[in-house]
Design a protein around this motif. Structure first.
Motif, short mmCIF file in Angstrom:
data_model
loop_
_atom_site.label_atom_id
_atom_site.label_comp_id
_atom_site.label_asym_id
_atom_site.label_seq_id
_atom_site.Cartn_x
_atom_site.Cartn_y
_atom_site.Cartn_z
N THR A 268 0.70 -1.23 0.26
CA THR A 268 -0.53 0.28 0.27
C THR A 268 0.64 1.02 0.03
O THR A 268 0.38 2.01 -0.83
CB THR A 268 -0.55 -0.45 1.58
OG1 THR A 268 -1.72 -1.76 1.55
CG2 THR A 268 -1.22 1.74 1.39
N ILE A 269 1.95 1.33 0.80
CA ILE A 269 2.83 2.37 0.57
C ILE A 269 4.09 2.59 -0.07
O ILE A 269 3.76 3.58 -0.64
CB ILE A 269 3.72 2.39 2.19
CG1 ILE A 269 3.13 2.30 3.50
CG2 ILE A 269 4.78 3.47 2.00
CD1 ILE A 269 1.88 3.34 3.80
N ALA A 272 1.75 4.18 -3.08
CA ALA A 272 1.06 6.03 -2.80
C ALA A 272 2.56 6.27 -3.02
O ALA A 272 2.95 7.36 -2.78
CB ALA A 272 1.28 5.91 -1.31
N PRO A 307 3.31 9.07 4.79
CA PRO A 307 1.87 9.63 5.43
C PRO A 307 1.48 7.98 5.31
O PRO A 307 1.33 7.32 4.63
CB PRO A 307 2.01 10.22 3.72
CG PRO A 307 2.87 11.08 3.96
CD PRO A 307 3.82 10.07 4.02
N ASP A 308 0.07 8.07 5.36
CA ASP A 308 -0.77 6.76 5.88
C ASP A 308 -0.09 5.24 6.88
O ASP A 308 -0.83 4.55 6.10
CB ASP A 308 -1.31 6.38 4.95
CG ASP A 308 -2.93 8.05 4.67
OD1 ASP A 308 -3.45 7.36 6.13
OD2 ASP A 308 -3.82 7.31 4.19
N GLU A 309 1.50 5.86 7.09
CA GLU A 309 1.96 4.34 7.46
C GLU A 309 0.86 4.53 8.43
O GLU A 309 1.71 4.38 9.88
CB GLU A 309 2.89 4.26 7.80
CG GLU A 309 3.69 2.81 7.81
CD GLU A 309 5.40 3.51 8.03
OE1 GLU A 309 6.32 2.93 7.48
OE2 GLU A 309 5.70 4.01 8.80
N THR A 310 0.54 3.06 9.09
CA THR A 310 -0.01 2.84 9.97
C THR A 310 0.83 2.32 10.79
O THR A 310 1.74 1.66 10.20
CB THR A 310 -2.01 2.00 9.61
OG1 THR A 310 -1.43 0.89 9.09
CG2 THR A 310 -2.67 2.89 8.66
N ARG A 313 0.97 -0.98 8.40
CA ARG A 313 2.09 -1.34 7.18
C ARG A 313 3.31 -0.69 7.87
O ARG A 313 4.05 -1.79 7.24
CB ARG A 313 0.89 0.23 6.61
CG ARG A 313 -0.16 -0.01 5.92
CD ARG A 313 -0.76 1.24 5.65
NE ARG A 313 -2.07 1.08 5.04
CZ ARG A 313 -2.84 1.39 4.94
NH1 ARG A 313 -2.77 2.88 4.83
NH2 ARG A 313 -4.33 1.82 4.21
N SER A 346 -2.72 13.51 3.23
CA SER A 346 -3.23 13.22 3.96
C SER A 346 -2.46 12.80 5.17
O SER A 346 -1.81 11.45 4.22
CB SER A 346 -5.02 13.69 3.80
OG SER A 346 -5.01 12.11 3.46
N GLY A 347 -2.50 12.54 6.28
CA GLY A 347 -2.04 11.29 6.86
C GLY A 347 -0.97 11.00 7.33
O GLY A 347 -0.19 10.73 7.23
N GLN A 348 -0.07 12.62 7.45
CA GLN A 348 1.13 12.46 8.37
C GLN A 348 1.40 11.75 9.14
O GLN A 348 1.09 12.41 10.19
CB GLN A 348 1.45 14.42 8.03
CG GLN A 348 0.88 15.45 6.88
CD GLN A 348 2.80 14.77 6.04
OE1 GLN A 348 3.56 14.46 5.86
NE2 GLN A 348 2.61 14.73 4.22
#
Length: 439
Positions: A268-269, A272, A307-310, A313, A346-348
């Motif tokens: 996913t990353i 992105a 960003p958005d690396e939960t 992830r 988004s998701g920084q």
């Protein structure tokens, strides 16, 4: 004619180091001498990097430090940071010249000689308009063991986090005949290892350099002198095709060392990031290397906190890198670079999280490196020893890029010797030199 002195400070990649060597030769050809550590140089040249915000900060610190320590020195600032943040550099009081990436390879076209200026001279052209790379003679190196040979510059990949295409422009290869001439010069000068450098060396030859690509170039370079080592700088997984790997298998003088940029172990990353590989394709590339060549030195680059690396992830990345036979990592917390798509995503991720994740991966990387070095113990390998003498010892590197240290012996400087590895001492291996006819 007075003999002026010059000092260089270089930040960033091997490509920057190769270009500093070209500038050093230009100054030498214009009658300059290298300043000693104890003297104030007439001219200070800072070759900058802008790959992360931390790189920018280090360059600014070096500029201010130079102005404090050498206020009368003429200060030239050049490189990638100058290319993308020209006005910021020019606004620093005391900076005399600001040159872009292209201008540094011909700075005497704009630089008349030492002398402080009230207003800085700025020469920075649009790097995106470059269709070819300036052809400049191989640089001046103080170390006669390893040289950097520029074969390519620029990048067409446009990864969403990366500012390098803005600083270096589109991918451009140098002419193959010119590269061969430069390589021959470096060999005759006495270098025993040459590192092929560029922004994306795997792109070499794809835009009219007169050869079919990197494997064909390697085959021609090796034939110049079979006793010289050839080492490649960073590659992408897609560069590791059968032709390249079988070229390495055919020519042992091409180092068994790969630095292959992964960046994330989450698909996913990676998507992105606008990377051109998946984790599955990366794993397959590593398997191809080992199938053809056996164990090798394998390094990679990783970014934490994109960003958005939960948490999930990041855990995918942790598990993925643990599962592969890496010998070292270069880990960078995500740095939002102005002008890149990732800066506005988004998701920084908070800084403390990025830093903690980097710490975790670096810890894994340290364990990987130790296991890699330990795999040499009890084996015999070839090491190219350098000229540096530190605390009575000298060091060098194996083909796989493992460092080996032994007591200093001037007879071994710039020589490839066979070493039986006995132990580890910190981040290096230790061993004993074997006679040439030993088994």
């Amino acid at each position: 004619m007075p003999h002026f002195t010059v000092r260089f400070k270089t930040f960033g990649c091997k490509l920057n180091q190769s270009e500093t060597a070209v500038m050093a030769r230009d100054f030498l050809d214009h009658g300059y001498q290298a300043a000693t550590e104890s003297e104030s140089a007439d001219v200070v040249v800072i070759n900058t990097c802008t790959v992360t915000g931390r790189s920018d900060a280090k360059c600014r610190q070096a500029i201010r430090q130079s102005l404090t320590q050498n206020p009368e020195s003429t200060l030239i600032v050049t490189g990638c940071y100058s290319q993308v943040s020209t006005a910021e550099i020019a606004s620093i009081p005391g900076v005399d010249y600001v040159f872009g990436v292209s201008e540094k390879l011909g700075l005497f076209d704009f630089f008349p000689g030492p002398g402080k200026r009230e207003v800085p001279c700025v020469r920075v052209t649009d790097i995106q308009e470059r269709k070819d790379e300036p052809i400049r003679f191989a640089g001046n190196y103080t170390d006669r063991t390893r040289a950097f040979l520029k074969i390519q510059s620029g990048c067409d990949r446009r990864c969403s986090y990366c500012i390098v295409p803005l600083a270096r422009g589109p991918s451009r290869s140098l002419p193959v005949d010119f590269i061969l001439d430069q390589a021959d010069h470096l060999i005759r000068t006495g270098f025993r290892e040459v590192v092929l450098t560029g922004v994306h060396v795997g792109d070499f030859g794809k835009k009219g350099s007169g050869t079919s690509g990197l494997p064909a170039l390697l085959r021609r370079l090796v034939r110049l002198d079979p006793a010289v080592r050839w080492r490649m700088s960073s590659l992408d997984p897609g560069d590791l095709g059968d032709e390249l790997l079988h070229t390495l298998a055919e020519y042992p003088s091409i180092c068994r060392h790969f630095h292959v940029a992964l960046q994330s172990g989450s698909d996913t990353i990676l998507k992105a990031m606008n990377r051109r590989h998946t984790t599955g394709e990366f794993r397959e590339a590593v398997a191809r290397i080992r199938d053809v060549l056996g164990p090798v030195g394998l390094g990679t680059d990783l970014i934490t906190g994109f960003p958005d690396e939960t948490d999930q992830r990041f855990e995918e990345t942790r598990r993925f890198v643990e599962s592969l036979p890496f010998s070292y990592f270069h880990v960078f917390p995500f740095s939002a670079r102005g002008g890149t798509p990732a800066a506005g995503m988004s998701g920084q991720i908070p800084s403390r999280v990025r830093m903690e994740r980097a710490r975790i991966l670096r810890s894994i990387g340290a364990a990987k490196k130790q296991a890699f070095l330990e795999s040499f113990i009890g084996k015999t390998t070839e090491v190219l020893f350098e000229c540096r003498k530190i605390n009575g010892r000298m060091g060098g590197f194996t083909s796989e890029y493992a460092r080996v240290e032994i007591p200093f012996d001037p007879q071994l400087v710039n020589r490839i010797a066979r070493v039986r590895i006995r132990n580890m001492d910190g981040q290096a291996l230790t061993g004993e030199i074997l006679p040439a006819d030993a088994t």
